[in-house]
Design a protein around this motif. Sequence first.
Motif, PDB file in Angstrom:
ATOM      1  N   ASN A  88       0.821  -1.218   0.000  1.00 23.19           N
ATOM      2  CA  ASN A  88       0.000   0.000   0.000  1.00 23.19           C
ATOM      3  C   ASN A  88       0.851   1.262   0.000  1.00 23.19           C
ATOM      4  O   ASN A  88       0.505   2.252  -0.643  1.00 23.19           O
ATOM      5  CB  ASN A  88      -0.947  -0.002   1.208  1.00 23.19           C
ATOM      6  N   THR A  89       1.954   1.205   0.729  1.00 23.12           N
ATOM      7  CA  THR A  89       2.859   2.357   0.764  1.00 23.12           C
ATOM      8  C   THR A  89       3.444   2.601  -0.625  1.00 23.12           C
ATOM      9  O   THR A  89       3.491   3.738  -1.106  1.00 23.12           O
ATOM     10  CB  THR A  89       3.992   2.097   1.781  1.00 23.12           C
ATOM     11  N   ARG A 128       0.857   4.176  -2.906  1.00 18.20           N
ATOM     12  CA  ARG A 128       0.636   5.582  -2.560  1.00 18.20           C
ATOM     13  C   ARG A 128       1.761   6.457  -3.122  1.00 18.20           C
ATOM     14  O   ARG A 128       1.514   7.480  -3.757  1.00 18.20           O
ATOM     15  CB  ARG A 128       0.550   5.710  -1.031  1.00 18.20           C
ATOM     16  N   TYR A 129       3.000   6.041  -2.900  1.00 11.99           N
ATOM     17  CA  TYR A 129       4.136   6.828  -3.401  1.00 11.99           C
ATOM     18  C   TYR A 129       4.105   6.920  -4.928  1.00 11.99           C
ATOM     19  O   TYR A 129       4.397   7.968  -5.513  1.00 11.99           O
ATOM     20  CB  TYR A 129       5.458   6.189  -2.968  1.00 11.99           C
ATOM     21  N   GLU A 156       1.718   9.442  -6.236  1.00 11.25           N
ATOM     22  CA  GLU A 156       2.263  10.794  -6.050  1.00 11.25           C
ATOM     23  C   GLU A 156       3.227  11.136  -7.196  1.00 11.25           C
ATOM     24  O   GLU A 156       3.301  12.284  -7.636  1.00 11.25           O
ATOM     25  CB  GLU A 156       2.984  10.904  -4.704  1.00 11.25           C
ATOM     26  N   GLU A 207      -2.261   0.017 -10.837  1.00  4.76           N
ATOM     27  CA  GLU A 207      -2.781   1.301 -10.335  1.00  4.76           C
ATOM     28  C   GLU A 207      -2.249   2.458 -11.182  1.00  4.76           C
ATOM     29  O   GLU A 207      -2.956   3.419 -11.453  1.00  4.76           O
ATOM     30  CB  GLU A 207      -2.406   1.508  -8.860  1.00  4.76           C
TER      31      GLU A 207
END
Lengths: 246, 246
Positions: B45-46, B49-50, B53, B80
Amino acid sequence: MRAGVYDSGVGGLTVVKSLLEYKLFDEIIYFGDTARVPYGVKDKNTIIRYSLEAVEFFKNFDIDIMITACNSVSAYAIDELKANAPFKVSGVIEPGVLALKNKIPNKDAKILILGTNATINSGKYERLLKEHGYKNIESLSPSLFVPIVEEGLFSGKVLKTVMEHYFDGVSQPDAIILGCTHFPLISRQIHKFFPKAILIHSGEAVVEFLEDEFGITETHLNTELKLFASENPDKLKEVANEWLKN
Amino acid sequence: MRAGVYDSGVGGLTVVKSLLEYKLFDEIIYFGDTARVPYGVKDKNTIIRYSLEAVEFFKNFDIDIMITACNSVSAYAIDELKANAPFKVSGVIEPGVLALKNKIPNKDAKILILGTNATINSGKYERLLKEHGYKNIESLSPSLFVPIVEEGLFSGKVLKTVMEHYFDGVSQPDAIILGCTHFPLISRQIHKFFPKAILIHSGEAVVEFLEDEFGITETHLNTELKLFASENPDKLKEVANEWLKN
Protein backbone atom coordinates in the motif's frame (compact mmCIF):
# COMPACT_ATOMS: atom_id res chain seq x y z
CA MET A 1 7.01 6.01 35.32
CA ARG A 2 6.41 5.84 31.59
CA ALA A 3 9.04 6.31 28.87
CA GLY A 4 8.61 6.77 25.13
CA VAL A 5 11.50 5.37 23.11
CA TYR A 6 11.75 6.73 19.57
CA ASP A 7 13.84 5.33 16.77
CA SER A 8 13.91 5.38 12.99
CA GLY A 9 13.41 1.61 12.94
CA VAL A 10 14.05 -1.48 14.99
CA GLY A 11 17.58 -0.56 16.14
CA GLY A 12 16.40 1.39 19.19
CA LEU A 13 15.51 -1.94 20.79
CA THR A 14 19.19 -2.14 21.81
CA VAL A 15 18.50 0.89 24.05
CA VAL A 16 15.25 -0.68 25.27
CA LYS A 17 17.28 -3.73 26.26
CA SER A 18 19.34 -1.65 28.71
CA LEU A 19 16.26 0.13 30.07
CA LEU A 20 14.63 -3.25 30.70
CA GLU A 21 17.76 -4.62 32.32
CA TYR A 22 17.94 -1.77 34.84
CA LYS A 23 14.14 -1.78 35.33
CA LEU A 24 13.89 2.04 35.20
CA PHE A 25 10.26 2.27 34.05
CA ASP A 26 7.04 0.43 34.60
CA GLU A 27 5.99 1.11 31.03
CA ILE A 28 7.91 1.69 27.81
CA ILE A 29 6.14 2.82 24.63
CA TYR A 30 8.39 2.11 21.64
CA PHE A 31 7.81 3.85 18.33
CA GLY A 32 9.87 2.77 15.32
CA ASP A 33 9.37 4.81 12.15
CA THR A 34 9.90 1.72 10.02
CA ALA A 35 8.01 3.19 7.03
CA ARG A 36 10.73 5.81 6.63
CA VAL A 37 13.84 4.05 7.90
CA PRO A 38 16.76 4.69 7.49
CA TYR A 39 17.15 8.26 8.79
CA GLY A 40 20.95 8.09 8.51
CA VAL A 41 20.90 9.10 4.84
CA LYS A 42 18.24 11.86 5.16
CA ASP A 43 18.84 15.57 5.51
CA LYS A 44 18.44 17.73 8.60
CA ASN A 45 15.03 19.29 7.85
CA THR A 46 13.47 15.93 7.03
CA ILE A 47 14.79 14.42 10.27
CA ILE A 48 13.42 17.36 12.30
CA ARG A 49 10.00 17.05 10.65
CA TYR A 50 9.79 13.31 11.33
CA SER A 51 10.92 13.81 14.94
CA LEU A 52 8.21 16.38 15.66
CA GLU A 53 5.65 13.92 14.28
CA ALA A 54 6.92 11.41 16.83
CA VAL A 55 6.28 13.96 19.61
CA GLU A 56 2.65 14.11 18.43
CA PHE A 57 2.50 10.32 18.58
CA PHE A 58 3.79 10.17 22.16
CA LYS A 59 1.30 12.85 23.30
CA ASN A 60 -1.30 10.07 23.15
CA PHE A 61 0.42 8.11 25.90
CA ASP A 62 1.04 10.53 28.78
CA ILE A 63 4.74 9.68 28.94
CA ASP A 64 7.16 11.24 31.44
CA ILE A 65 10.21 11.22 29.19
CA MET A 66 10.96 10.69 25.50
CA ILE A 67 14.25 8.96 24.71
CA THR A 68 15.40 9.21 21.12
CA ALA A 69 17.54 6.15 20.62
CA CYS A 70 18.38 7.22 17.06
CA ASN A 71 21.74 8.96 16.78
CA SER A 72 20.69 10.83 13.62
CA VAL A 73 17.73 12.34 15.51
CA SER A 74 19.99 13.13 18.47
CA ALA A 75 22.44 14.79 16.08
CA TYR A 76 19.98 17.01 14.24
CA ALA A 77 16.68 17.38 16.07
CA ILE A 78 17.35 17.27 19.81
CA ASP A 79 17.00 21.06 20.32
CA GLU A 80 13.72 21.15 18.39
CA LEU A 81 12.45 18.19 20.41
CA LYS A 82 13.32 19.87 23.71
CA ALA A 83 11.65 23.11 22.56
CA ASN A 84 8.44 21.43 21.41
CA ALA A 85 7.80 18.38 23.59
CA PRO A 86 5.57 18.69 26.67
CA PHE A 87 7.70 16.02 28.42
CA LYS A 88 11.38 15.56 29.26
CA VAL A 89 13.64 14.61 26.36
CA SER A 90 16.88 12.65 26.22
CA GLY A 91 19.02 11.88 23.19
CA VAL A 92 21.95 9.47 23.07
CA ILE A 93 24.87 11.70 22.03
CA GLU A 94 25.28 13.75 25.22
CA PRO A 95 24.85 10.57 27.34
CA GLY A 96 27.46 8.82 25.21
CA VAL A 97 30.03 11.56 25.65
CA LEU A 98 29.41 11.78 29.42
CA ALA A 99 29.71 8.00 29.78
CA LEU A 100 33.00 8.14 27.93
CA LYS A 101 34.23 10.94 30.20
CA ASN A 102 33.51 8.79 33.25
CA LYS A 103 35.46 5.88 31.82
CA ILE A 104 38.36 7.68 30.10
CA PRO A 105 39.60 10.69 32.08
CA ASN A 106 42.81 10.99 29.99
CA LYS A 107 42.17 13.76 27.43
CA ASP A 108 44.96 12.49 25.15
CA ALA A 109 43.20 9.16 24.67
CA LYS A 110 42.33 8.22 21.11
CA ILE A 111 38.57 8.19 20.54
CA LEU A 112 37.00 6.50 17.52
CA ILE A 113 33.42 7.53 16.65
CA LEU A 114 31.42 5.09 14.52
CA GLY A 115 28.13 6.36 13.11
CA THR A 116 25.88 6.77 10.08
CA ASN A 117 26.64 9.44 7.48
CA ALA A 118 24.07 11.80 9.04
CA THR A 119 25.52 11.42 12.54
CA ILE A 120 29.14 11.77 11.46
CA ASN A 121 28.41 14.69 9.11
CA SER A 122 26.60 16.56 11.87
CA GLY A 123 29.94 16.71 13.74
CA LYS A 124 27.98 16.65 17.01
CA TYR A 125 29.93 13.93 18.83
CA GLU A 126 33.19 15.49 17.76
CA ARG A 127 32.17 18.99 18.89
CA LEU A 128 30.97 17.76 22.27
CA LEU A 129 34.10 15.65 22.82
CA LYS A 130 36.28 18.68 22.04
CA GLU A 131 34.27 20.79 24.50
CA HIS A 132 35.19 18.21 27.11
CA GLY A 133 38.87 18.50 26.21
CA TYR A 134 39.46 15.45 24.01
CA LYS A 135 41.86 16.15 21.14
CA ASN A 136 42.58 12.85 19.46
CA ILE A 137 39.33 11.98 17.66
CA GLU A 138 38.68 9.97 14.50
CA SER A 139 35.24 9.64 12.87
CA LEU A 140 34.18 6.81 10.61
CA SER A 141 30.94 5.99 8.82
CA PRO A 142 30.87 2.25 8.04
CA SER A 143 27.66 2.43 6.00
CA LEU A 144 27.37 -1.30 5.40
CA PHE A 145 27.16 -2.21 9.10
CA VAL A 146 23.44 -1.31 9.33
CA PRO A 147 22.24 -3.44 6.38
CA ILE A 148 24.49 -6.28 7.53
CA VAL A 149 22.89 -6.24 11.00
CA GLU A 150 19.44 -5.98 9.41
CA GLU A 151 20.35 -9.08 7.39
CA GLY A 152 21.14 -10.86 10.67
CA LEU A 153 24.84 -11.39 9.88
CA PHE A 154 26.13 -10.72 13.42
CA SER A 155 29.30 -12.73 12.78
CA GLY A 156 30.98 -14.69 10.02
CA LYS A 157 32.90 -14.04 6.86
CA VAL A 158 30.79 -11.23 5.36
CA LEU A 159 30.97 -9.12 8.51
CA LYS A 160 34.70 -9.83 8.94
CA THR A 161 35.51 -8.78 5.35
CA VAL A 162 33.42 -5.61 5.65
CA MET A 163 35.12 -4.73 8.96
CA GLU A 164 38.53 -5.19 7.35
CA HIS A 165 37.37 -2.89 4.55
CA TYR A 166 36.53 -0.08 6.97
CA PHE A 167 39.03 -0.69 9.78
CA ASP A 168 42.26 -1.51 7.96
CA GLY A 169 44.61 1.42 8.52
CA VAL A 170 42.69 2.75 11.55
CA SER A 171 45.06 2.97 14.51
CA GLN A 172 44.04 1.24 17.76
CA PRO A 173 41.71 3.55 19.74
CA ASP A 174 41.38 3.72 23.53
CA ALA A 175 37.62 4.09 23.27
CA ILE A 176 35.00 3.54 20.57
CA ILE A 177 31.64 5.28 20.59
CA LEU A 178 29.04 2.97 19.06
CA GLY A 179 27.15 5.90 17.53
CA CYS A 180 24.35 3.93 15.91
CA THR A 181 21.69 1.73 17.52
CA HIS A 182 22.65 -1.20 15.32
CA PHE A 183 26.30 -1.38 16.32
CA PRO A 184 25.90 -2.92 19.81
CA LEU A 185 24.69 -6.06 18.03
CA ILE A 186 28.14 -6.49 16.47
CA SER A 187 30.13 -5.05 19.37
CA ARG A 188 31.92 -8.34 20.06
CA GLN A 189 33.25 -8.43 16.51
CA ILE A 190 34.26 -4.75 16.69
CA HIS A 191 36.07 -5.56 19.93
CA LYS A 192 38.04 -8.32 18.20
CA PHE A 193 39.48 -5.72 15.85
CA PHE A 194 40.25 -3.26 18.61
CA PRO A 195 40.82 -5.42 21.70
CA LYS A 196 42.22 -2.62 23.87
CA ALA A 197 39.33 -0.23 23.31
CA ILE A 198 36.53 0.49 25.75
CA LEU A 199 33.19 0.41 23.91
CA ILE A 200 30.56 3.06 24.66
CA HIS A 201 27.04 1.69 24.17
CA SER A 202 24.11 4.15 23.89
CA GLY A 203 21.81 1.99 26.01
CA GLU A 204 24.13 1.85 29.01
CA ALA A 205 25.06 5.50 28.55
CA VAL A 206 21.38 6.51 28.61
CA VAL A 207 20.76 4.55 31.81
CA GLU A 208 23.59 6.48 33.52
CA PHE A 209 22.35 9.77 32.05
CA LEU A 210 18.76 9.26 33.23
CA GLU A 211 20.05 8.78 36.77
CA ASP A 212 22.53 11.69 36.76
CA GLU A 213 20.44 14.20 34.83
CA PHE A 214 16.85 13.37 35.78
CA GLY A 215 17.26 11.35 38.99
CA ILE A 216 15.47 8.38 37.45
CA THR A 217 16.75 5.47 39.53
CA GLU A 218 13.75 3.65 40.90
CA THR A 219 13.52 0.05 39.87
CA HIS A 220 10.28 -1.62 38.98
CA LEU A 221 9.49 -5.29 39.26
CA ASN A 222 8.18 -5.44 35.73
CA THR A 223 8.35 -3.21 32.69
CA GLU A 224 5.50 -3.45 30.26
CA LEU A 225 6.74 -2.93 26.72
CA LYS A 226 4.34 -1.71 24.03
CA LEU A 227 5.62 -1.77 20.47
CA PHE A 228 4.43 0.51 17.65
CA ALA A 229 5.75 0.89 14.11
CA SER A 230 4.73 3.11 11.21
CA GLU A 231 4.95 0.04 8.96
CA ASN A 232 5.14 -3.71 9.42
CA PRO A 233 4.67 -3.90 13.23
CA ASP A 234 4.93 -7.70 13.06
CA LYS A 235 8.55 -7.43 11.91
CA LEU A 236 9.29 -5.15 14.89
CA LYS A 237 7.73 -7.68 17.28
CA GLU A 238 9.75 -10.48 15.68
CA VAL A 239 13.01 -8.55 16.06
CA ALA A 240 12.10 -7.65 19.67
CA ASN A 241 11.58 -11.34 20.47
CA GLU A 242 14.98 -12.11 18.96
CA TRP A 243 17.05 -9.22 20.36
CA LEU A 244 15.48 -8.83 23.82
CA LYS A 245 15.65 -12.47 24.85
CA ASN A 246 18.37 -13.28 27.34
CA MET B 1 8.94 12.68 -27.45
CA ARG B 2 9.18 13.11 -23.72
CA ALA B 3 9.59 10.32 -21.16
CA GLY B 4 9.28 10.43 -17.38
CA VAL B 5 11.51 7.91 -15.62
CA TYR B 6 10.49 7.13 -12.07
CA ASP B 7 12.57 5.36 -9.47
CA SER B 8 12.78 5.09 -5.70
CA GLY B 9 16.25 6.59 -5.79
CA VAL B 10 19.29 6.90 -8.03
CA GLY B 11 19.26 3.31 -9.35
CA GLY B 12 16.88 4.08 -12.23
CA LEU B 13 19.74 5.90 -13.91
CA THR B 14 20.85 2.47 -15.18
CA VAL B 15 17.63 2.43 -17.24
CA VAL B 16 18.19 6.05 -18.32
CA LYS B 17 21.60 4.97 -19.58
CA SER B 18 20.00 2.54 -22.06
CA LEU B 19 17.38 5.10 -23.13
CA LEU B 20 20.18 7.61 -23.81
CA GLU B 21 22.22 5.05 -25.69
CA TYR B 22 19.37 4.24 -28.07
CA LYS B 23 18.33 7.92 -28.31
CA LEU B 24 14.60 7.12 -27.98
CA PHE B 25 13.48 10.49 -26.60
CA ASP B 26 14.37 14.12 -27.02
CA GLU B 27 13.65 14.76 -23.37
CA ILE B 28 13.80 12.59 -20.25
CA ILE B 29 12.44 13.83 -16.91
CA TYR B 30 13.90 11.71 -14.12
CA PHE B 31 12.29 11.63 -10.69
CA GLY B 32 14.06 9.78 -7.88
CA ASP B 33 12.15 9.56 -4.59
CA THR B 34 15.40 9.78 -2.64
CA ALA B 35 13.68 11.05 0.52
CA ARG B 36 11.90 7.71 0.87
CA VAL B 37 14.34 5.26 -0.69
CA PRO B 38 14.52 2.25 -0.44
CA TYR B 39 11.10 0.98 -1.59
CA GLY B 40 12.33 -2.64 -1.57
CA VAL B 41 11.54 -3.05 2.14
CA LYS B 42 8.18 -1.22 2.12
CA ASP B 43 4.72 -2.77 1.91
CA LYS B 44 2.35 -2.81 -1.05
CA ASN B 45 0.00 0.00 0.00
CA THR B 46 2.86 2.36 0.76
CA ILE B 47 4.47 1.67 -2.62
CA ILE B 48 1.16 2.29 -4.42
CA ARG B 49 0.64 5.58 -2.56
CA TYR B 50 4.14 6.83 -3.40
CA SER B 51 3.74 5.78 -7.05
CA LEU B 52 0.50 7.73 -7.47
CA GLU B 53 2.26 10.79 -6.05
CA ALA B 54 4.87 10.36 -8.80
CA VAL B 55 2.07 10.45 -11.40
CA GLU B 56 1.03 13.85 -9.99
CA PHE B 57 4.63 15.02 -10.30
CA PHE B 58 4.90 13.98 -13.96
CA LYS B 59 1.59 15.71 -14.80
CA ASN B 60 3.58 18.96 -14.63
CA PHE B 61 5.75 17.96 -17.58
CA ASP B 62 3.41 16.87 -20.36
CA ILE B 63 5.20 13.54 -20.79
CA ASP B 64 4.19 10.92 -23.36
CA ILE B 65 5.16 7.89 -21.33
CA MET B 66 6.09 7.11 -17.74
CA ILE B 67 8.68 4.39 -17.25
CA THR B 68 8.97 3.02 -13.73
CA ALA B 69 12.51 1.77 -13.50
CA CYS B 70 11.94 0.51 -9.96
CA ASN B 71 11.17 -3.21 -9.81
CA SER B 72 9.29 -2.87 -6.51
CA VAL B 73 6.93 -0.34 -8.13
CA SER B 74 6.59 -2.58 -11.20
CA ALA B 75 5.80 -5.49 -8.89
CA TYR B 76 3.11 -3.82 -6.78
CA ALA B 77 1.78 -0.66 -8.39
CA ILE B 78 1.82 -1.09 -12.16
CA ASP B 79 -1.95 -1.75 -12.47
CA GLU B 80 -2.78 1.30 -10.34
CA LEU B 81 -0.40 3.42 -12.41
CA LYS B 82 -1.99 2.28 -15.67
CA ALA B 83 -5.48 2.95 -14.29
CA ASN B 84 -4.65 6.43 -12.99
CA ALA B 85 -2.03 7.98 -15.25
CA PRO B 86 -3.11 10.22 -18.19
CA PHE B 87 -0.08 8.98 -20.18
CA LYS B 88 1.31 5.61 -21.27
CA VAL B 89 2.99 3.53 -18.57
CA SER B 90 5.75 0.94 -18.74
CA GLY B 91 7.25 -1.05 -15.90
CA VAL B 92 10.34 -3.24 -16.08
CA ILE B 93 9.05 -6.70 -15.13
CA GLU B 94 6.98 -7.48 -18.24
CA PRO B 95 9.79 -6.10 -20.48
CA GLY B 96 12.32 -8.25 -18.61
CA VAL B 97 10.32 -11.44 -19.08
CA LEU B 98 9.71 -10.72 -22.79
CA ALA B 99 13.41 -9.97 -23.34
CA LEU B 100 14.27 -13.27 -21.69
CA LYS B 101 11.77 -15.09 -23.90
CA ASN B 102 13.44 -13.66 -27.02
CA LYS B 103 16.85 -14.83 -25.84
CA ILE B 104 16.01 -18.18 -24.23
CA PRO B 105 13.30 -20.09 -26.13
CA ASN B 106 14.00 -23.35 -24.25
CA LYS B 107 11.33 -23.63 -21.52
CA ASP B 108 13.43 -26.08 -19.49
CA ALA B 109 16.20 -23.52 -19.08
CA LYS B 110 17.10 -22.62 -15.52
CA ILE B 111 16.15 -19.01 -14.71
CA LEU B 112 17.55 -17.20 -11.65
CA ILE B 113 15.67 -14.08 -10.52
CA LEU B 114 17.62 -11.61 -8.38
CA GLY B 115 15.61 -8.84 -6.70
CA THR B 116 14.80 -6.95 -3.52
CA ASN B 117 12.60 -8.52 -0.85
CA ALA B 118 9.55 -6.62 -2.13
CA THR B 119 10.08 -7.72 -5.73
CA ILE B 120 10.77 -11.36 -4.86
CA ASN B 121 7.92 -11.57 -2.33
CA SER B 122 5.47 -10.20 -4.90
CA GLY B 123 6.10 -13.33 -6.96
CA LYS B 124 5.41 -11.28 -10.10
CA TYR B 125 8.45 -12.33 -12.16
CA GLU B 126 7.88 -15.96 -11.23
CA ARG B 127 4.18 -15.85 -12.14
CA LEU B 128 4.84 -14.18 -15.47
CA LEU B 129 7.66 -16.61 -16.32
CA LYS B 130 5.37 -19.55 -15.54
CA GLU B 131 2.64 -18.06 -17.76
CA HIS B 132 5.21 -18.12 -20.57
CA GLY B 133 5.97 -21.79 -19.88
CA TYR B 134 9.20 -21.67 -17.87
CA LYS B 135 9.35 -24.29 -15.15
CA ASN B 136 12.82 -24.17 -13.65
CA ILE B 137 12.89 -20.92 -11.69
CA GLU B 138 14.87 -19.90 -8.59
CA SER B 139 14.37 -16.60 -6.77
CA LEU B 140 16.94 -14.92 -4.58
CA SER B 141 16.98 -11.66 -2.62
CA PRO B 142 20.59 -10.63 -2.02
CA SER B 143 19.69 -7.70 0.25
CA LEU B 144 23.25 -6.43 0.69
CA PHE B 145 23.84 -5.80 -3.03
CA VAL B 146 21.96 -2.46 -2.99
CA PRO B 147 23.87 -0.87 -0.08
CA ILE B 148 27.13 -2.21 -1.50
CA VAL B 149 26.45 -0.53 -4.85
CA GLU B 150 25.37 2.65 -3.04
CA GLU B 151 28.73 2.52 -1.22
CA GLY B 152 30.44 2.39 -4.63
CA LEU B 153 31.99 -1.06 -4.11
CA PHE B 154 31.46 -2.30 -7.68
CA SER B 155 34.27 -4.83 -7.36
CA GLY B 156 36.78 -6.06 -4.80
CA LYS B 157 36.86 -8.25 -1.75
CA VAL B 158 33.71 -7.05 0.02
CA LEU B 159 31.52 -7.64 -3.03
CA LYS B 160 33.16 -11.01 -3.72
CA THR B 161 32.61 -12.23 -0.15
CA VAL B 162 28.99 -11.09 -0.17
CA MET B 163 28.40 -12.78 -3.52
CA GLU B 164 29.83 -16.03 -2.17
CA HIS B 165 27.49 -15.67 0.81
CA TYR B 166 24.41 -15.50 -1.41
CA PHE B 167 25.48 -17.59 -4.42
CA ASP B 168 27.25 -20.58 -2.85
CA GLY B 169 25.02 -23.58 -3.41
CA VAL B 170 23.06 -21.97 -6.25
CA SER B 171 23.30 -24.15 -9.34
CA GLN B 172 24.47 -22.53 -12.60
CA PRO B 173 21.51 -20.83 -14.32
CA ASP B 174 21.03 -20.36 -18.07
CA ALA B 175 19.68 -16.86 -17.55
CA ILE B 176 19.69 -14.33 -14.72
CA ILE B 177 17.11 -11.57 -14.43
CA LEU B 178 18.75 -8.52 -12.85
CA GLY B 179 15.52 -7.57 -11.07
CA CYS B 180 16.76 -4.42 -9.36
CA THR B 181 18.06 -1.20 -10.90
CA HIS B 182 21.28 -1.43 -8.89
CA PHE B 183 22.36 -4.84 -10.14
CA PRO B 184 23.51 -3.87 -13.67
CA LEU B 185 26.32 -1.94 -11.96
CA ILE B 186 27.75 -5.23 -10.65
CA SER B 187 26.72 -7.38 -13.61
CA ARG B 188 30.32 -8.19 -14.57
CA GLN B 189 30.98 -9.61 -11.10
CA ILE B 190 27.70 -11.57 -11.19
CA HIS B 191 28.75 -12.94 -14.56
CA LYS B 192 32.04 -14.17 -13.10
CA PHE B 193 30.07 -16.37 -10.72
CA PHE B 194 27.74 -17.64 -13.41
CA PRO B 195 29.78 -17.43 -16.64
CA LYS B 196 27.33 -19.45 -18.76
CA ALA B 197 24.28 -17.34 -17.91
CA ILE B 198 22.70 -14.70 -20.11
CA LEU B 199 22.00 -11.59 -18.06
CA ILE B 200 18.71 -9.71 -18.52
CA HIS B 201 19.14 -5.99 -17.86
CA SER B 202 16.00 -3.84 -17.29
CA GLY B 203 17.33 -0.94 -19.36
CA GLU B 204 17.89 -2.97 -22.51
CA ALA B 205 14.66 -4.89 -21.94
CA VAL B 206 12.70 -1.62 -21.71
CA VAL B 207 14.22 -0.34 -24.96
CA GLU B 208 13.01 -3.49 -26.74
CA PHE B 209 9.60 -3.25 -25.04
CA LEU B 210 9.07 0.39 -26.01
CA GLU B 211 9.64 -0.54 -29.64
CA ASP B 212 7.51 -3.72 -29.66
CA GLU B 213 4.66 -2.45 -27.47
CA PHE B 214 4.44 1.26 -28.23
CA GLY B 215 6.29 1.57 -31.54
CA ILE B 216 8.77 4.00 -30.05
CA THR B 217 11.79 3.63 -32.35
CA GLU B 218 12.64 7.09 -33.58
CA THR B 219 16.09 8.28 -32.73
CA HIS B 220 16.92 11.80 -31.69
CA LEU B 221 20.23 13.55 -32.08
CA ASN B 222 20.25 14.65 -28.49
CA THR B 223 18.34 13.73 -25.40
CA GLU B 224 17.96 16.42 -22.79
CA LEU B 225 18.00 14.90 -19.29
CA LYS B 226 16.35 16.75 -16.40
CA LEU B 227 16.97 15.35 -12.95
CA PHE B 228 14.64 15.74 -9.95
CA ALA B 229 14.85 14.20 -6.49
CA SER B 230 12.62 14.44 -3.43
CA GLU B 231 15.76 14.94 -1.36
CA ASN B 232 19.40 15.78 -2.00
CA PRO B 233 19.23 16.47 -5.77
CA ASP B 234 22.98 17.23 -5.79
CA LYS B 235 23.73 13.62 -4.86
CA LEU B 236 21.55 12.44 -7.78
CA LYS B 237 23.43 14.74 -10.17
CA GLU B 238 26.76 13.49 -8.86
CA VAL B 239 25.74 9.86 -9.36
CA ALA B 240 24.41 10.67 -12.85
CA ASN B 241 27.77 12.20 -13.78
CA GLU B 242 29.52 9.07 -12.55
CA TRP B 243 27.20 6.37 -13.94
CA LEU B 244 26.18 7.94 -17.25
CA LYS B 245 29.66 8.80 -18.48
CA ASN B 246 31.00 6.52 -21.17
